[in-house]
Design an enzyme around this catalytic site. Structure first.
Site, PDB file in Angstrom:
ATOM      1  N   SER A  50     -17.849 -18.203  11.286  1.00  0.00           N
ATOM      2  CA  SER A  50     -18.130 -18.896  12.352  1.00  0.00           C
ATOM      3  C   SER A  50     -16.626 -19.454  13.049  1.00  0.00           C
ATOM      4  CB  SER A  50     -19.059 -20.184  12.334  1.00  0.00           C
ATOM      5  OG  SER A  50     -18.494 -21.073  11.278  1.00  0.00           O
ATOM      6  N   HIS A  89     -16.018 -26.879  12.018  1.00  0.00           N
ATOM      7  CA  HIS A  89     -15.974 -26.404  13.302  1.00  0.00           C
ATOM      8  C   HIS A  89     -15.027 -27.239  14.093  1.00  0.00           C
ATOM      9  CE1 HIS A  89     -19.956 -24.286  13.083  1.00  0.00           C
ATOM     10  NE2 HIS A  89     -19.207 -23.518  12.455  1.00  0.00           N
ATOM     11  N   ASP A 115     -23.096 -26.850  18.071  1.00  0.00           N
ATOM     12  CA  ASP A 115     -23.863 -27.130  16.628  1.00  0.00           C
ATOM     13  C   ASP A 115     -25.120 -28.033  16.578  1.00  0.00           C
ATOM     14  OD1 ASP A 115     -21.724 -25.545  15.705  1.00  0.00           O
ATOM     15  OD2 ASP A 115     -20.673 -27.210  15.045  1.00  0.00           O
TER      16      ASP A 115
END
EC number: 3.4.21.89
Length: 173
Positions: A50, A89, A115
């Protein structure tokens, strides 16, 4: 009197103590890093794609949690309430700060959406102080891939532990 594989009891005890010393040293180093970085997990492994192209699966990340003023664009590792796997992230939006608690919205570089779907059910943002484990300050490419292999193939973990035990017992000083 001979012990395991022809070793004297004193040699066997020395080998066991040596193994315990190695384990305790690793534990102390981990705890030392935790204190210095102010992070419960000062080192994490990237488990998914990701965050590509910034980080690849298997990269080893070093975290720092001393600065609580996280900026947009900074890469953070956070825990989701009720889940035990940390997520790496990038911060795409921040709210508050100063006298109000800093709240963050994150997104994986390789993901289409932010998210919010990953957060806990009643959560629409991360609270910096409660949810964030640390900010990424460095990495070593692919070194953490061993961790991924061991978690995806549990039998490899048993084989490695067995080999380490045999090596400790058979090692002569």
């Amino acid at each position: 009197m001979l012990g395991v594989s022809g070793m004297q009891p004193r040699q066997l005890a020395a080998q066991i103590l040596n193994f315990a010393l190695v384990l305790s040293t690793a534990f102390m180093m981990w705890k030392g890093l935790s204190v210095v970085s102010d992070s419960s997990s000062p080192i994490v492994v990237v488990l998914s794609g990701s965050m590509e192209p910034a980080f690849q699966r298997g990269d080893l990340l070093f975290l720092w949690n001393r600065g609580l003023d996280t900026q947009v664009g900074e890469i953070v590792v956070y825990n989701v309430k009720g889940k035990d796997i940390p997520i790496v992230h990038r911060v795409v939006r921040r709210y508050g700060g100063g006298k109000t608690p800093l709240r963050l919205l994150t997104k994986g570089d390789n993901n289409i959406a932010d998210d919010t779907e990953l957060y806990a059910t009643s959560q629409s943002f991360l609270t910096r102080k409660e949810d964030v484990v640390g900010s990424v300050v460095g990495f070593i490419p692919f070194v953490g891939y061993v961790t991924i292999l061991l978690s995806e193939n549990p039998w490899m973990k048993q084989v490695m532990l067995g080999l380490m035990g045999v090596m400790v017992v058979l090692q002569r000083e």
